[in-house]
Design a protein around this motif. Structure first.
Motif, mmCIF file in Angstrom:
data_model
loop_
_atom_site.group_PDB
_atom_site.id
_atom_site.type_symbol
_atom_site.label_atom_id
_atom_site.label_comp_id
_atom_site.label_asym_id
_atom_site.label_seq_id
_atom_site.Cartn_x
_atom_site.Cartn_y
_atom_site.Cartn_z
ATOM 1 N N UNK A 1 0.784 -1.124 -0.015
ATOM 2 C CA UNK A 1 -0.048 -0.040 -0.105
ATOM 3 C C UNK A 1 0.793 1.404 -0.015
ATOM 4 N N UNK A 2 0.176 2.330 -0.275
ATOM 5 C CA UNK A 2 0.722 3.689 -0.182
ATOM 6 C C UNK A 2 0.557 3.983 1.362
ATOM 7 N N UNK A 3 1.627 4.728 2.144
ATOM 8 C CA UNK A 3 1.158 5.081 3.279
ATOM 9 C C UNK A 3 1.096 6.783 3.287
ATOM 10 N N UNK A 4 0.703 7.177 4.393
ATOM 11 C CA UNK A 4 -0.031 8.553 4.417
ATOM 12 C C UNK A 4 1.167 9.789 3.740
ATOM 13 N N UNK A 5 2.199 9.343 3.885
ATOM 14 C CA UNK A 5 3.251 10.049 3.398
ATOM 15 C C UNK A 5 3.624 9.905 1.975
ATOM 16 N N UNK A 6 3.055 8.975 1.309
ATOM 17 C CA UNK A 6 3.467 8.827 0.012
ATOM 18 C C UNK A 6 4.619 7.534 -0.185
ATOM 19 N N UNK A 7 5.002 6.996 0.975
ATOM 20 C CA UNK A 7 5.782 6.140 1.053
ATOM 21 C C UNK A 7 5.356 4.620 0.347
ATOM 22 N N UNK A 8 6.252 3.628 -0.179
ATOM 23 C CA UNK A 8 5.589 2.294 -0.399
ATOM 24 C C UNK A 8 5.969 1.661 0.750
ATOM 25 N N UNK A 9 4.948 0.735 1.085
ATOM 26 C CA UNK A 9 5.121 -0.308 2.189
ATOM 27 C C UNK A 9 5.224 -1.656 1.416
ATOM 28 N N UNK A 10 6.280 -2.305 1.648
ATOM 29 C CA UNK A 10 6.534 -3.824 1.087
ATOM 30 C C UNK A 10 6.483 -4.836 2.090
ATOM 31 N N UNK A 11 5.949 -5.850 1.639
ATOM 32 C CA UNK A 11 6.035 -7.338 2.688
ATOM 33 C C UNK A 11 6.926 -8.341 2.117
ATOM 34 N N UNK A 12 8.017 -8.525 2.813
ATOM 35 C CA UNK A 12 8.720 -9.632 2.166
ATOM 36 C C UNK A 12 8.415 -11.048 2.537
ATOM 37 N N UNK A 13 9.090 -11.981 2.147
ATOM 38 C CA UNK A 13 8.725 -13.295 1.799
ATOM 39 C C UNK A 13 8.343 -13.896 3.702
ATOM 40 N N UNK A 14 9.104 -13.196 4.616
ATOM 41 C CA UNK A 14 8.930 -13.702 5.870
ATOM 42 C C UNK A 14 7.783 -13.003 6.584
ATOM 43 N N UNK A 15 6.975 -11.918 5.667
ATOM 44 C CA UNK A 15 5.841 -11.553 6.299
ATOM 45 C C UNK A 15 6.300 -10.075 7.196
ATOM 46 N N UNK A 16 7.492 -9.555 7.022
ATOM 47 C CA UNK A 16 7.838 -8.563 7.710
ATOM 48 C C UNK A 16 7.561 -7.388 6.784
ATOM 49 N N UNK A 17 7.125 -6.278 7.541
ATOM 50 C CA UNK A 17 6.837 -4.926 6.598
ATOM 51 C C UNK A 17 8.115 -4.073 6.570
ATOM 52 N N UNK A 18 8.172 -3.433 5.307
ATOM 53 C CA UNK A 18 9.213 -2.604 4.816
ATOM 54 C C UNK A 18 8.738 -1.346 4.398
ATOM 55 N N UNK A 19 9.178 -0.086 4.649
ATOM 56 C CA UNK A 19 8.786 1.085 4.111
ATOM 57 C C UNK A 19 9.964 1.762 3.321
ATOM 58 N N UNK A 20 9.664 2.169 2.082
ATOM 59 C CA UNK A 20 10.685 2.841 1.298
ATOM 60 C C UNK A 20 10.086 4.248 0.687
ATOM 61 N N UNK A 21 10.904 5.108 0.616
ATOM 62 C CA UNK A 21 10.520 6.347 0.146
ATOM 63 C C UNK A 21 11.269 6.356 -1.308
ATOM 64 N N UNK A 22 10.861 7.365 -2.113
ATOM 65 C CA UNK A 22 11.396 7.490 -3.433
ATOM 66 C C UNK A 22 12.659 7.857 -3.332
ATOM 67 N N UNK A 23 13.161 8.823 -2.299
ATOM 68 C CA UNK A 23 14.696 9.074 -2.333
ATOM 69 C C UNK A 23 15.632 8.068 -1.773
ATOM 70 N N UNK A 24 14.890 6.912 -1.321
ATOM 71 C CA UNK A 24 15.856 5.689 -0.957
ATOM 72 C C UNK A 24 15.870 4.726 -2.076
ATOM 73 N N UNK A 25 15.195 4.767 -3.045
ATOM 74 C CA UNK A 25 15.350 3.962 -4.193
ATOM 75 C C UNK A 25 16.070 4.313 -5.572
ATOM 76 N N UNK A 26 16.852 3.556 -6.050
ATOM 77 C CA UNK A 26 17.472 3.846 -7.075
ATOM 78 C C UNK A 26 16.526 3.372 -8.274
ATOM 79 N N UNK A 27 16.082 1.985 -8.188
ATOM 80 C CA UNK A 27 15.040 1.457 -9.227
ATOM 81 C C UNK A 27 14.069 0.652 -8.428
#
Length: 344
Positions: free
Chosen positions: A305-331
């Motif tokens: 999902x998109x979070x309230x600040x526009x970040x992208x929330x990812x769920x990995x194979x183990x079920x853990x959630x990670x939040x990434x912002x556009x400034x942190x992502x190269x691709x």
């Protein structure tokens, strides 16, 4: 094969974008410039009184444009739709009676541009445009347009020297409102949001094979197929139609966003919130993706999902959630069956 597009009609655009048809306060149409974002930001910083809220700079060609991560984007004349819009959401003189604009809302303006551009492309050309997080518009899995936001700092406010606008959700994306020595609120920083839409280019004119244009999509896509007839195709490729459809929709969304104080979760006067509008068009959501982070780190997961600040929330194979912002992502790439990666 590329399409010959109708020339930009300055008079027609002025009539379509300014009162009473539109809300823009200044409209400049030029034949060529270096970078629409850089030129507009420089003008707004040097002569703020001459560049009010809802000023737009439109160009036929761009010879020194830059995209995200300083990627060069050059556009020959008569091939693409190039525009940059100046916003001053924190200026009380421009928005009398509106609530204070949430600093986090600055980072949503580029996403708002993507929503407006998708809606315009769908309504004018009938192409099923969607958003790819964080700042691309795609059609049938190929990049159709790119969007880039740039901050214009308020006087006496320190920000990065290049004026770039940090990604939604990053701490630096929350500029404060400028205050005078007496403590009264000033206009705060401005934001320039530029968009470049591939319109008439053929395959040979596109920089990478994962890109597309409206002409190619109307001709049946990259792989051929049934396209529109000549009359319908010509109308759908007319930038004098596309630009008002996009820019006037963007202006309406922006004014609604200002009216709710830049809160992406609050419903706009027309109904849905900015968060809901963006989520509904975000093709990234629900897909398996690979986020390439600085330093070579890879993060694999499902885009939840998109979070309230526009970040992208990812769920990995183990079920853990990670939040990434556009400034942190190269691709950000979609994970394909078999372990490969795709564009979206």
């Amino acid at each position: 094969m590329s399409r010959t597009l109708p020339a930009l009609d300055e008079r027609s655009l002025l009539q379509a974008l300014t009162h009473p048809a539109g809300a823009f306060r200044r409209v400049d149409v030029v034949a060529q410039l270096g970078s629409s974002n850089a030129d507009l930001a420089a003008g707004a910083a040097a002569r703020p009184a001459q560049w009010p809220d809802l000023s737009v700079l439109i160009a036929d060609s761009q010879i020194a444009g830059k995209g995200r991560l300083d990627r060069v984007w050059e556009v020959p004349a008569g091939s693409a739709m190039i525009s940059s819009v100046l916003f001053r959401p924190g200026d009380p003189a421009a928005h009398a009676g509106a609530p204070a604009f949430d600093p986090a809302g600055y980072g949503w303006l580029s996403i708002l541009a993507g929503v407006a551009l998708c809606e315009a492309v769908r309504s004018v050309a009938g192409v099923p445009a969607v958003l790819k997080w964080p700042n691309d518009v795609v059609a049938n899995g190929r990049k159709l347009a790119g969007i880039l936001a740039q901050l214009v700092p308020a006087p006496a406010t320190r920000h990065p020297a290049d004026g770039s606008l940090p990604a939604p959700g990053s701490p630096a994306s929350q500029p404060g409102t400028r205050r005078s020595a007496e403590g009264s609120a000033g206009p705060g920083p401005a934001v320039v949001v530029g968009a470049g839409l591939n319109v008439g280019q053929g395959r040979e004119q596109l920089p990478v094979d994962r890109a597309t244009s409206l002409a190619l999509e109307l001709d049946g896509g990259q792989d051929g197929g049934a396209g529109l007839d000549a009359a319908d195709g010509a109308a759908a490729l007319d930038r004098n139609v596309l630009l008002p459809a996009y820019l006037n929709r963007f202006a309406r969304l922006y004014e609604g966003f200002v009216s709710v104080g830049g809160d992406a979760l609050r419903p706009l006067p027309e109904g849905a919130s900015v968060h809901d509008l963006a989520s509904g068009l975000m093709s990234t959501l629900g897909t398996e993706v690979r986020a390439e982070l600085p330093g070579g780190q890879m993060l694999h997961g499902t885009a939840v999902r998109l979070r309230s600040g526009g970040e992208l929330e990812l769920r990995d194979g183990d079920g853990a959630l990670h939040v990434v912002s556009a400034g942190d992502v190269v691709h950000l790439r979609r994970t394909l069956d078999g372990g490969g990666v795709g564009y979206v």
